[in-house]
Design a protein around this motif. Structure first.
Motif: not given
Ligand code: SAM
Length: 277
Positions: A228-231, A234-237, A242-244
């Motif tokens: 989640a942190e990396n997403a 990297f601007g994926i979300v 990410a929290e959701r």
């Protein structure tokens, strides 16, 4: 974003989180499904009593301690890693390990500081995925294995992660997107047999196995939180998404419906008798 390589395992000592990474290896090492998976692989290789074994990329010594117990007092375990932080942790955690004495040494798998044909078995567990030049590391492993000695690898395959989640599309976007940005070859696991053959090994065999969790272990939680942190990094979300996404796993856990699986592959071959390349 910094110019550091996106895979923190490439250079653990350069990470501000090096100590946390060391702790995470121990958490994984003590997770029951991981213990089963690791020990099944070591028996399958097989690692035998009295063997002289080398482990490349030993981290905090989780595998080295199992190897010491398997080879016994008449065997020998050498374990190398390029991280001084992890080696210090490995030495202190392994002081009272059962079985053979473990010699921990500072070394990079691309250039092993050992003479040719020295070990009965040479292993790398969840390491090949992280190195810059996998074939070169495996060729080094072959060089230091005695003729007929076993060279064995085990890796995750991040194309084969099974996660139950209410938002399937978001889960695929995060898991596949993060793995593609961190690893040169996210499907490393399924390719290990080919890698061993390319390095000149014979009688190459493969073993598929799976990490399975329905209880949201600390290891699974760490894995999902890092993804989640990396997403976000990297601007994926964005951060709320990410929290959701993490909340979705917690909700499943609360209902008793949490499921996470992660495919692992092992591969083992025999070192050739002739001159080494
Ligand atoms: C995910 S950890 C696995 C540690 C250990 N094998 C285990 O299963 O607990 C990956 C390890 O590979 C090491 N590593 C990274 N690059 C390496 C290289 N070029 N040569 C040898 N080890 C390397 C890291 O320092 C780290 O200890």
């Amino acid at each position: 974003m910094s110019d550091r390589h996106p895979d923190p395992w490439r250079a653990v000592d350069a990470q501000p989180t090096a100590e946390t990474m060391a702790a995470a290896l121990e958490v994984r090492g003590h997770t029951p499904s991981q213990i089963r998976l690791r020990r099944r692989f070591l028996k399958w290789v097989p690692v035998r009593e009295r063997d002289r074994v080398l482990e490349v990329g030993c981290g905090t010594g989780v595998v080295a301690r199992d190897l010491a117990a398997l080879v016994g007092r008449r065997g020998a375990v050498t374990a190398v890693d390029p991280s001084a932080t992890l080696l210090a942790r490995a030495r202190s955690l392994s002081r009272d390990a059962a079985g053979a004495r473990i010699a921990f040494r500072h070394a990079d798998g691309h250039r092993l500081p050992f003479a040719d044909r020295r070990f009965d078995a040479v292993l790398a567990i969840t390491v090949i995925l992280h190195v810059e030049d996998p074939l070169r590391v495996v060729k080094e492993m072959v060089r230091v294995a005695r003729p007929g000695g076993r060279v064995a690898l085990q890796d995750q395959d991040f194309g084969l992660v099974g996660a139950a989640h209410p938002d399937r599309e978001l889960t695929a976007r995060i898991l596949d997107g993060v793995a593609a940005r961190i690893y040169a070859e996210p499907h490393s696991g399924r390719r290990l047999g080919g890698l061993l053959r390319a390095a000149g090994l014979r009688n190459v065999r493969m073993l598929a196995d799976v990490y399975q969790d329905t209880t949201l272990t600390r290891f699974s939680r760490n894995f999902l939180e890092r993804r989640a942190e990396n997403a976000v990094r990297f601007g994926i979300v964005d951060a709320p998404t990410a929290e959701r996404w993490l909340d979705g796993f917690n909700a499943l856990y609360a209902e008793g419906n949490f499921v996470l699986t992660m495919q692992y592959f092992g591969a083992c071959g025999l070192a050739p008798d002739g001159p080494r390349r």
